[in-house]
Design a protein around this motif. Sequence first.
Motif, short mmCIF file in Angstrom:
data_model
loop_
_atom_site.label_atom_id
_atom_site.label_comp_id
_atom_site.label_asym_id
_atom_site.label_seq_id
_atom_site.Cartn_x
_atom_site.Cartn_y
_atom_site.Cartn_z
N SER A 104 8.35 13.42 2.27
CA SER A 104 7.50 12.97 1.17
C SER A 104 6.10 13.57 1.27
O SER A 104 5.61 13.85 2.36
CB SER A 104 7.40 11.44 1.16
OG SER A 104 6.68 10.98 2.28
N TYR A 146 9.04 2.61 -7.50
CA TYR A 146 8.15 3.61 -6.90
C TYR A 146 8.63 5.00 -7.27
O TYR A 146 9.80 5.20 -7.60
CB TYR A 146 8.17 3.48 -5.36
CG TYR A 146 7.78 2.12 -4.88
CD1 TYR A 146 6.47 1.80 -4.57
CD2 TYR A 146 8.75 1.12 -4.78
CE1 TYR A 146 6.12 0.53 -4.15
CE2 TYR A 146 8.40 -0.17 -4.36
CZ TYR A 146 7.08 -0.46 -4.05
OH TYR A 146 6.74 -1.71 -3.65
N LYS A 148 4.93 7.18 4.18
CA LYS A 148 5.59 8.46 4.45
C LYS A 148 7.09 8.22 4.59
O LYS A 148 7.50 7.21 5.16
CB LYS A 148 5.08 9.09 5.76
CG LYS A 148 3.61 9.48 5.74
CD LYS A 148 3.42 10.83 5.10
CE LYS A 148 1.96 11.25 5.19
NZ LYS A 148 1.60 12.21 4.19
N ALA A 166 3.81 12.26 -1.43
CA ALA A 166 3.05 11.20 -2.12
C ALA A 166 4.02 10.11 -2.57
O ALA A 166 5.15 10.40 -2.96
CB ALA A 166 2.31 11.77 -3.33
N ILE A 167 3.55 8.88 -2.49
CA ILE A 167 4.32 7.74 -2.98
C ILE A 167 3.45 6.97 -3.96
O ILE A 167 2.30 6.63 -3.66
CB ILE A 167 4.78 6.81 -1.84
CG1 ILE A 167 5.64 7.59 -0.84
CG2 ILE A 167 5.54 5.61 -2.39
CD1 ILE A 167 6.06 6.81 0.38
N LYS A 168 4.00 6.70 -5.12
CA LYS A 168 3.24 6.02 -6.18
C LYS A 168 3.95 4.73 -6.56
O LYS A 168 5.15 4.74 -6.87
CB LYS A 168 3.15 6.96 -7.40
CG LYS A 168 2.40 6.40 -8.58
CD LYS A 168 2.39 7.43 -9.69
CE LYS A 168 1.72 6.91 -10.94
NZ LYS A 168 1.80 7.89 -12.03
N GLY A 169 3.22 3.62 -6.51
CA GLY A 169 3.77 2.33 -6.94
C GLY A 169 3.70 2.22 -8.45
O GLY A 169 2.66 2.50 -9.05
N LYS A 221 0.85 -1.20 0.00
CA LYS A 221 0.00 0.00 0.00
C LYS A 221 0.89 1.24 0.00
O LYS A 221 0.90 2.02 0.96
CB LYS A 221 -0.91 0.00 1.23
CG LYS A 221 -1.95 -1.11 1.23
CD LYS A 221 -2.89 -0.98 2.40
CE LYS A 221 -2.36 -1.80 3.55
NZ LYS A 221 -3.19 -1.75 4.75
N PRO A 222 1.66 1.45 -1.06
CA PRO A 222 2.64 2.54 -1.06
C PRO A 222 2.02 3.92 -0.89
O PRO A 222 2.64 4.81 -0.31
CB PRO A 222 3.34 2.41 -2.41
CG PRO A 222 2.41 1.62 -3.26
CD PRO A 222 1.67 0.71 -2.33
N GLU A 223 0.80 4.09 -1.38
CA GLU A 223 0.16 5.42 -1.33
C GLU A 223 -0.09 5.88 0.11
O GLU A 223 -0.29 7.06 0.36
CB GLU A 223 -1.13 5.43 -2.15
CG GLU A 223 -2.25 4.54 -1.62
CD GLU A 223 -2.08 3.05 -1.89
OE1 GLU A 223 -2.88 2.28 -1.34
OE2 GLU A 223 -1.16 2.65 -2.63
N THR A 224 -0.07 4.97 1.07
CA THR A 224 -0.29 5.34 2.47
C THR A 224 1.04 5.64 3.19
O THR A 224 1.04 6.00 4.36
CB THR A 224 -1.01 4.22 3.25
OG1 THR A 224 -0.17 3.06 3.29
CG2 THR A 224 -2.33 3.86 2.58
N VAL A 230 8.63 8.70 -5.39
CA VAL A 230 8.37 9.39 -4.13
C VAL A 230 8.48 10.89 -4.39
O VAL A 230 9.56 11.40 -4.70
CB VAL A 230 9.39 8.96 -3.04
CG1 VAL A 230 9.06 9.65 -1.72
CG2 VAL A 230 9.38 7.43 -2.87
#
Length: 194
Positions: free
Chosen positions: A111, A122, A72, A113-116, A67-70, A124
């Motif tokens: 950070s 990813y 930090k 936002a993080i997007k897989g 769950k990369p979007e969660t 960042v």
Amino acid sequence: MTSLRLFTSLTAVAAFGAATLIAMPAEAAPVVDAAKSDVSFAIKQMGVPVEGRFKKFDAQLAFDPKKPETGKVAFTIDLGSATMGSPETDVELPKATWFNTPKFPQATFQSSAIKGLGGGKYEVAGKLSIKGATKDVIVPVTLSATGATATATGTFAIKRLDFKIGDGDWSDTSMVANDVTVKFKLQISGLGAL
């Protein structure tokens, strides 16, 4: 009597549940092993590539690869730990013209936002602050795992003059290029399955 027994049973179940929750260890945050990690930078001086590294840095991670979007990421670099392998150069780096470490001892990245991207890759996005200036950057990160240990690697570019690194006479980009490449290889434990 039945109500009392029911109440007692429910109280016992609640107490057992609370004790179990207290006894369970909280999920540990991933930890970067700085001794087995590296943060470096490369720049051209009069057309010749030169490299340096930071000997002290710290990271705080809250990241689940599933769950990369969660997630930090907060990263702090001790600018006074910069070295380019030459005593003559290293004595100049903390001065006001370059990092001005008495006034700005740390660089930070936070950070937003993080997007897989799939395949352990990813992006960042976040804010990089150096020497009182803050800029938005996107950092590509590749994660790989060996057993319980993960390795995060990446490379990104910044413009040194955006952060007033190399002020005054050193702002001439024919002497020292404006482009700086930052590289990192971080060993991380407690990240979980990729």
